[in-house]
Scaffold this active site. Sequence first.
Site, mmCIF file in Angstrom:
data_model
loop_
_atom_site.group_PDB
_atom_site.id
_atom_site.type_symbol
_atom_site.label_atom_id
_atom_site.label_comp_id
_atom_site.label_asym_id
_atom_site.label_seq_id
_atom_site.Cartn_x
_atom_site.Cartn_y
_atom_site.Cartn_z
ATOM 1 N N GLY A 11 55.111 34.078 53.391
ATOM 2 C CA GLY A 11 55.173 34.187 52.050
ATOM 3 C C GLY A 11 56.540 34.850 51.232
ATOM 4 N N GLY A 12 57.516 34.496 52.083
ATOM 5 C CA GLY A 12 58.854 34.905 51.794
ATOM 6 C C GLY A 12 59.516 34.464 50.440
ATOM 7 N N GLY A 14 57.631 34.812 47.688
ATOM 8 C CA GLY A 14 57.099 35.566 46.522
ATOM 9 C C GLY A 14 57.480 36.607 45.991
ATOM 10 C CG LEU A 15 56.184 40.739 43.705
ATOM 11 C CD1 LEU A 15 57.001 41.055 42.414
ATOM 12 C CD2 LEU A 15 54.812 41.311 43.066
ATOM 13 C CB VAL A 16 56.080 41.335 48.538
ATOM 14 C CG1 VAL A 16 56.352 42.525 49.631
ATOM 15 C CG2 VAL A 16 55.051 41.844 47.571
ATOM 16 C CE1 TYR A 141 43.647 40.648 47.594
ATOM 17 C CE2 TYR A 141 44.464 38.781 47.792
ATOM 18 C CZ TYR A 141 44.653 40.038 47.689
ATOM 19 O OH TYR A 141 46.059 40.875 47.829
ATOM 20 C CB VAL A 171 53.234 44.689 44.177
ATOM 21 C CG1 VAL A 171 54.658 44.913 44.521
ATOM 22 C CG2 VAL A 171 52.341 45.437 45.363
ATOM 23 C CE LYS A 192 48.250 38.143 27.640
ATOM 24 N NZ LYS A 192 46.949 38.724 27.704
ATOM 25 N NE ARG A 213 43.932 47.711 38.280
ATOM 26 C CZ ARG A 213 42.512 48.015 37.853
ATOM 27 N NH1 ARG A 213 42.117 49.424 37.612
ATOM 28 N NH2 ARG A 213 41.602 47.011 37.567
HETATM 29 P P1 NAP Z 1 53.033 35.751 45.592
HETATM 30 O O1 NAP Z 1 54.119 36.104 44.844
HETATM 31 O O2 NAP Z 1 51.940 35.206 44.891
HETATM 32 O O3 NAP Z 1 53.566 35.021 46.652
HETATM 33 C C1 NAP Z 1 52.876 34.342 47.687
HETATM 34 C C2 NAP Z 1 53.276 33.749 49.062
HETATM 35 O O4 NAP Z 1 52.473 33.265 49.760
HETATM 36 C C3 NAP Z 1 54.301 32.765 48.193
HETATM 37 O O5 NAP Z 1 55.630 32.798 48.977
HETATM 38 C C4 NAP Z 1 53.568 31.475 48.552
HETATM 39 O O6 NAP Z 1 54.454 30.485 48.560
HETATM 40 C C5 NAP Z 1 53.009 31.740 50.030
HETATM 41 N N1 NAP Z 1 51.886 30.772 50.234
HETATM 42 C C6 NAP Z 1 50.570 30.795 49.444
HETATM 43 N N2 NAP Z 1 49.733 29.967 50.078
HETATM 44 C C7 NAP Z 1 50.397 29.438 50.926
HETATM 45 C C8 NAP Z 1 50.033 28.300 52.249
HETATM 46 N N3 NAP Z 1 48.987 27.901 51.947
HETATM 47 N N4 NAP Z 1 50.957 28.191 53.012
HETATM 48 C C9 NAP Z 1 51.886 28.941 53.101
HETATM 49 N N5 NAP Z 1 52.562 29.780 52.279
HETATM 50 C C10 NAP Z 1 51.819 30.017 51.083
HETATM 51 O O7 NAP Z 1 52.462 37.074 46.362
HETATM 52 P P2 NAP Z 1 53.002 38.488 46.457
HETATM 53 O O8 NAP Z 1 52.507 39.322 45.214
HETATM 54 O O9 NAP Z 1 54.338 38.561 46.797
HETATM 55 O O10 NAP Z 1 52.025 39.015 47.555
HETATM 56 C C11 NAP Z 1 52.622 39.247 48.893
HETATM 57 C C12 NAP Z 1 51.509 39.813 49.769
HETATM 58 O O11 NAP Z 1 51.051 41.161 49.198
HETATM 59 C C13 NAP Z 1 50.142 39.210 49.714
HETATM 60 O O12 NAP Z 1 49.551 39.180 51.032
HETATM 61 C C14 NAP Z 1 49.087 39.952 48.717
HETATM 62 O O13 NAP Z 1 47.872 39.799 49.055
HETATM 63 C C15 NAP Z 1 49.613 41.197 48.875
HETATM 64 N N6 NAP Z 1 49.440 42.128 47.681
HETATM 65 C C16 NAP Z 1 50.110 41.906 46.517
HETATM 66 C C17 NAP Z 1 49.701 42.793 45.344
HETATM 67 C C18 NAP Z 1 50.201 42.293 44.259
HETATM 68 O O14 NAP Z 1 49.995 43.094 43.161
HETATM 69 N N7 NAP Z 1 51.217 41.411 43.964
HETATM 70 C C19 NAP Z 1 49.127 43.798 45.680
HETATM 71 C C20 NAP Z 1 48.740 44.098 47.052
HETATM 72 C C21 NAP Z 1 48.809 43.129 48.126
HETATM 73 P P3 NAP Z 1 54.960 29.318 47.566
HETATM 74 O O15 NAP Z 1 55.935 30.145 46.978
HETATM 75 O O16 NAP Z 1 55.646 28.121 48.287
HETATM 76 O O17 NAP Z 1 53.751 29.100 46.765
HETATM 77 O O1 GFB Z 2 46.875 43.035 37.806
HETATM 78 P P1 GFB Z 2 45.425 42.744 37.359
HETATM 79 O O2 GFB Z 2 44.912 41.314 36.821
HETATM 80 O O3 GFB Z 2 44.351 42.874 38.658
HETATM 81 O O4 GFB Z 2 44.861 43.879 36.135
HETATM 82 P P2 GFB Z 2 43.556 44.244 38.995
HETATM 83 C C1 GFB Z 2 43.737 43.692 35.701
HETATM 84 C C2 GFB Z 2 43.617 44.696 34.488
HETATM 85 O O5 GFB Z 2 44.314 44.437 33.371
HETATM 86 C C3 GFB Z 2 42.207 44.658 33.820
HETATM 87 C C4 GFB Z 2 43.945 44.091 32.115
HETATM 88 O O6 GFB Z 2 41.821 45.689 33.314
HETATM 89 C C5 GFB Z 2 42.448 43.558 32.705
HETATM 90 O O7 GFB Z 2 41.555 43.752 31.505
HETATM 91 N N1 GFB Z 2 44.507 43.188 31.580
HETATM 92 C C6 GFB Z 2 45.078 43.230 30.364
HETATM 93 C C7 GFB Z 2 45.162 42.228 31.938
HETATM 94 N N2 GFB Z 2 45.691 42.168 29.886
HETATM 95 C C8 GFB Z 2 45.704 41.414 30.859
HETATM 96 C C9 GFB Z 2 46.364 39.992 31.247
HETATM 97 O O8 GFB Z 2 47.229 39.628 30.279
HETATM 98 N N3 GFB Z 2 46.552 39.854 32.395
HETATM 99 C C10 GFB Z 2 45.870 40.353 33.376
HETATM 100 N N4 GFB Z 2 45.921 39.878 34.584
HETATM 101 N N5 GFB Z 2 45.398 41.398 33.188
HETATM 102 C C11 GFB Z 2 43.483 42.879 41.147
HETATM 103 C C12 GFB Z 2 42.761 42.135 42.448
HETATM 104 O O9 GFB Z 2 42.767 43.610 40.468
HETATM 105 O O10 GFB Z 2 44.362 43.656 41.829
HETATM 106 C C13 GFB Z 2 43.562 41.315 42.984
HETATM 107 O O11 GFB Z 2 41.785 41.321 41.446
HETATM 108 C C14 GFB Z 2 44.790 41.760 43.447
HETATM 109 O O12 GFB Z 2 42.686 40.789 44.161
HETATM 110 C C15 GFB Z 2 45.680 42.898 42.708
HETATM 111 O O13 GFB Z 2 44.461 42.535 44.712
HETATM 112 C C16 GFB Z 2 46.477 43.660 43.178
HETATM 113 O O14 GFB Z 2 44.514 45.525 39.583
HETATM 114 O O15 GFB Z 2 42.508 44.517 38.251
#
Ligand code: NAP
Ligand code: GFB
Length: 319
Positions: A11-12, A14-16, A141, A171, A192, A213
Amino acid sequence: MSSTKRIVVTGGSGLVGKAIAKVLEDPEYKRDNEEWIFLSSKDADLRNPVEVKAIFDKHKPTHVIHLAAMVGGLFHNMAKNLDFLRNNLLINDNVLNTSFETGVIKVISCLSTCIFPDKTSYPIDETMIHNGPPHDSNFGYSYAKRLIDVQNRGYFEQHGKKYTAVIPCNVFGPWDNYNLKDSHVIPGLIHKFYLAKKCGDVGTVMGTGKPLRQFIYSLDLAKLFLWVLRDYDEVAPIILSVDEKDEVSIKAVADLIATNLGFEQPLKLDETKADGQYKKTASNAKLRQYLPDFKFTPLEEAIAESVSWFVQNYDKARK
Ligand code: NAP
Ligand code: GFB
């Protein structure tokens, strides 16, 4: 000098993952005895065990930071819970099992504060992961992620492997996923409002804006990942979150984004859309015991940097 570490980041791309690569450009965080390989799904579809074995044979990692997952915001999770469950179960079992079979010394996987029990006391801490069902909106998830913790326990008890996991709060940062339907709230609102400003539309915030959050800047999380790789030696997971006092409402973060975009139109709340979990307040007391002086980037500064990154990189941002 300690032996060379070959660190594969699944997942290199992606965002993280991109944030870790960025932090490693800073000589203060770089280490001469570390070789880093950042993978995307183009290198291997990690749902396929044959492709996983081939990429591990190619790179022969000694350490793995396992970020790869099907990841999305509230509305994507609500629409595709089975896909989130199956894809992440397949990815996680393949990466952990192949790591074990090829002798990887340490694997750091990634859970999330959104996988904790929906009915819980606050603040949430690392001991509470399995104390009850997760919120309905993202059960797929959540169960897939919880099983990583169970798998890590199995690899330790049966094979003595120190495979561990971190538990970030929400994140955000540069290189996020800005897809208007599937993204998390911060990148979704940045995109948006950016479009609304261009067309003179109002900015719509989904839900009531009341949910709370904790948001961690991806570059801060990246620095904590490097610490976990180098100095965290427990199998038990560790929450990587900003302090409880830094918890903010969705409306407050929407206002911050609008201000940074110079978006003057009023924000509209679409209360017909779901709010998801009202809150998932997590304690970072365990992290603070290890790193009492770690400084998180103030939310205002991190949002400003994230908004300007998006505006400057609109064409190449994932949308
Ligand atoms: P992201 O931006 O969606 O990136 C996902 C990464 O996983 C991308 O590099 C993607 O590759 C790769 N991937 C997805 N499906 C794959 C597959 N079938 N085979 C190989 N690679 C695959 O995610 P992120 O936000 O960086 O999240 C990284 C980690 O942090 C995840 O484990 C997530 O659950 C965790 N996390 C994220 C958040 C958050 O708010 N973002 C919060 C808590 C935990 P491609 O670029 O090729 O699609
Ligand atoms: O980041 P988010 O989609 O996920 O935030 P969660 C959702 C909150 O933001 C809800 C409000 O209260 C939504 O009503 N919101 C307002 C919006 N406008 C928007 C918009 O345009 N887009 C989105 N997405 N939300 C996730 C989990 O929960 O947290 C995932 O479902 C993941 O599994 C992630 O782990 C970190 O924080 O609610």
